[in-house]
Design an enzyme around this catalytic site. Structure first.
Site, PDB file in Angstrom:
ATOM      1  N   TYR A  11       0.752  -1.211   0.092  1.00 51.26           N
ATOM      2  CA  TYR A  11       0.126   0.021  -0.168  1.00 51.26           C
ATOM      3  C   TYR A  11       0.759   1.209   0.012  1.00 51.26           C
ATOM      4  CZ  TYR A  11      -3.419   3.299   2.075  1.00 51.26           C
ATOM      5  OH  TYR A  11      -4.067   4.205   2.240  1.00 51.26           O
ATOM      6  N   ILE A  12       1.680   1.480   1.122  1.00 49.15           N
ATOM      7  CA  ILE A  12       2.271   2.679   1.297  1.00 49.15           C
ATOM      8  C   ILE A  12       3.612   2.664   0.161  1.00 49.15           C
ATOM      9  CG2 ILE A  12       3.759   4.449   2.757  1.00 49.15           C
ATOM     10  CD1 ILE A  12       2.146   3.015   5.020  1.00 49.15           C
ATOM     11  N   ASP A  31       9.342  -7.580  -3.626  1.00 45.43           N
ATOM     12  CA  ASP A  31       8.037  -7.705  -3.203  1.00 45.43           C
ATOM     13  C   ASP A  31       7.817  -9.265  -3.243  1.00 45.43           C
ATOM     14  OD1 ASP A  31       5.751  -5.598  -2.259  1.00 45.43           O
ATOM     15  OD2 ASP A  31       5.053  -7.734  -2.336  1.00 45.43           O
ATOM     16  N   TYR A 140       4.009  -5.392  17.468  1.00 44.00           N
ATOM     17  CA  TYR A 140       4.113  -4.802  16.144  1.00 44.00           C
ATOM     18  C   TYR A 140       4.907  -3.678  16.605  1.00 44.00           C
ATOM     19  CZ  TYR A 140       3.240  -1.624  12.466  1.00 44.00           C
ATOM     20  OH  TYR A 140       3.301  -0.814  11.474  1.00 44.00           O
ATOM     21  N   PHE A 168       1.618   7.645  11.145  1.00 45.92           N
ATOM     22  CA  PHE A 168       0.381   7.493  11.876  1.00 45.92           C
ATOM     23  C   PHE A 168      -0.485   6.641  10.853  1.00 45.92           C
ATOM     24  CE2 PHE A 168       0.908   9.985  15.883  1.00 45.92           C
ATOM     25  CZ  PHE A 168       2.313   9.979  15.951  1.00 45.92           C
ATOM     26  N   ASN A 169      -1.698   6.925  10.926  1.00 41.96           N
ATOM     27  CA  ASN A 169      -2.458   5.990  10.176  1.00 41.96           C
ATOM     28  C   ASN A 169      -2.841   6.107   8.718  1.00 41.96           C
ATOM     29  OD1 ASN A 169      -3.137   5.643  12.978  1.00 41.96           O
ATOM     30  ND2 ASN A 169      -4.626   4.105  12.371  1.00 41.96           N
ATOM     31  N   ARG A 220      -7.379   8.416  16.284  1.00 41.77           N
ATOM     32  CA  ARG A 220      -6.215   8.228  15.478  1.00 41.77           C
ATOM     33  C   ARG A 220      -5.911   9.542  14.414  1.00 41.77           C
ATOM     34  NH1 ARG A 220      -5.676   5.189  18.719  1.00 41.77           N
ATOM     35  NH2 ARG A 220      -5.446   2.874  18.957  1.00 41.77           N
ATOM     36  N   ARG A 280     -10.064  -3.906  21.249  1.00 35.03           N
ATOM     37  CA  ARG A 280      -9.089  -4.878  20.658  1.00 35.03           C
ATOM     38  C   ARG A 280      -7.872  -4.553  21.522  1.00 35.03           C
ATOM     39  NH1 ARG A 280      -7.371  -3.324  14.390  1.00 35.03           N
ATOM     40  NH2 ARG A 280      -6.083  -1.565  15.526  1.00 35.03           N
ATOM     41  N   ASP A 283      -4.514  -1.520  21.539  1.00 34.28           N
ATOM     42  CA  ASP A 283      -4.846  -0.401  20.951  1.00 34.28           C
ATOM     43  C   ASP A 283      -4.902   0.752  22.372  1.00 34.28           C
ATOM     44  OD1 ASP A 283      -5.597  -0.367  18.336  1.00 34.28           O
ATOM     45  OD2 ASP A 283      -7.614  -1.135  18.796  1.00 34.28           O
TER      46      ASP A 283
END
Ligand code: UDP
Length: 327
Positions: A11-12, A31, A140, A168-169, A220, A280, A283
């Site tokens: 993604y990023i 990848d 993580y 961040f997100n 977030r 969760r 978090d």
């Protein structure tokens, strides 16, 4: 620059590759396609391989005379890391250290690392500055912290320079609609809420409504993936041998889970079915960035400064790619 991008079909990674290519860099994407997507990068740039195959990586570093590595390839789900720490330590620490060490041996001068706000755990203050104590509360974050420490020690002893970007997100998709977010299974909030709005999921579950935040749900800092990608480009220009840079990358504004759901409803014009569930594991209640340091030192600034404009790009991607990359 001749650049190896690990996890560049993710993604990023894919959004960063697009910007690197637009600037004329010579990019090799490495990848495994376990989480990345073949269609997310130009075919002629992609080498399919796993970081566990360090000899393969070695060949690329030498054969392509790599000058810089941008290292995205990692596992990145907080919940999963709590359930399966072994996989997280192996991928995010062991394989990453192998890569870093080959970079050292081959004189690769620049290393950009995908770090995370999860290294802070539950911060003592928000917005979070880089001076905040690093104290992860999930595996993580621990794996990312371990690798940040290795980078710092390497840069102190060897002629390798690095930049650790504490994301961040990440959210949203390329403005031209060509690439976007596709995880399988999807665990991230914004795509899950969009899929619930589209009727592809029966509901979205809110993980915890009893947090010490204004509406009881987690807060977030959602930062557009193209803004994150831009930080890598600036970092590559600035990294110098034997020195380390560390920056938060966020917009400086936090949104709650309920605010995300409301924004998706506003952007899509659809009602999102919501189920309230328990917290969760792993978090923290509220995370949002002070990005003053990267603004001051690298001249970075978020182009997407509000959640609505970010969600609009995500919605555009989901509408035009109902099955993601369709692989
Ligand atoms: N979240 C949620 N429901 C979901 C997925 C996520 O309520 O189905 C919440 C999660 O608890 C966190 C926020 O949304 O507070 C963002 O989670 P995500 O997994 O997208 O990113 P993270 O913060 O874990 O990197």
């Amino acid at each position: 620059m001749r650049i190896l991008v690990t996890g560049g079909a993710g993604y990023i990674g894919s959004h960063t590759v697009k910007q690197l290519l637009a600037r004329g860099h010579d990019v090799t994407v490495y990848d495994s396609l376990h989480a990345g997507h073949r269609k997310a990068v130009p075919a002629e740039r992609l080498v399919v391989g796993d970081l566990r195959d360090i000899d393969h990586v070695d060949q690329l570093l030498l054969g392509n005379r790599i000058e810089a590595v941008v290292h995205f390839a990692a596992l990145a789900s907080v919940g999963e890391s709590v359930q399966e720490p072994a996989r997280y330590y192996t991928n995010n620490v062991v394989y990453a250290l192998n890569l870093l060490d080959r970079c050292r041996r081959h004189g690769v001068g620049k290393f950009v690392f995908s770090s995370t706000c999860a290294v802070y755990g539950t911060p003592t203050a928000v917005p979070i500055t880089e001076a905040e104590k690093r104290s992860p509360i999930n595996p993580y974050g621990q794996t990312k912290l371990a690798f940040e420490n290795a980078l710092s020690d390497y840069a102190a002893a060897y002629p390798i320079g690095y930049c650790a970007l504490r994301y961040f997100n990440a959210a949203g998709a390329a403005a031209d609609g060509t690439i976007g977010e596709h995880h399988d299974p999807e665990t991230h909030l914004i795509p899950l809420v969009i899929q619930a709005a589209m009727g592809k999921r029966p509901h979205v579950e809110v993980f915890g409504t009893d947090y010490p935040t204004p509406d009881g749900t987690c807060v977030r800092d959602y930062v557009h993936v193209d803004d994150l990608a831009a930080a890598h480009i600036l970092a590559l220009d600035r990294i110098a041998p034997g020195t380390g840079l560390t920056y938060n990358v966020g917009t400086g504004r936090g949104y709650s889970v309920r605010e995300v759901i409301r924004t998706v409803e506003e952007v899509t014009g659809k009602k999102v079915p919501v189920k309230e569930g328990p917290r969760r594991a792993g978090d923290p209640p509220a995370l949002f960035a002070s990005s003053d340091k990267i603004q001051r030192e690298l001249g970075w600034a978020a182009k997407y400064t509000d959640l609505k404009s970010i969600v609009e790009t995500a919605w555009n991607w989901h509408k035009s790619h109902p099955t993601g990359y369709g692989e």
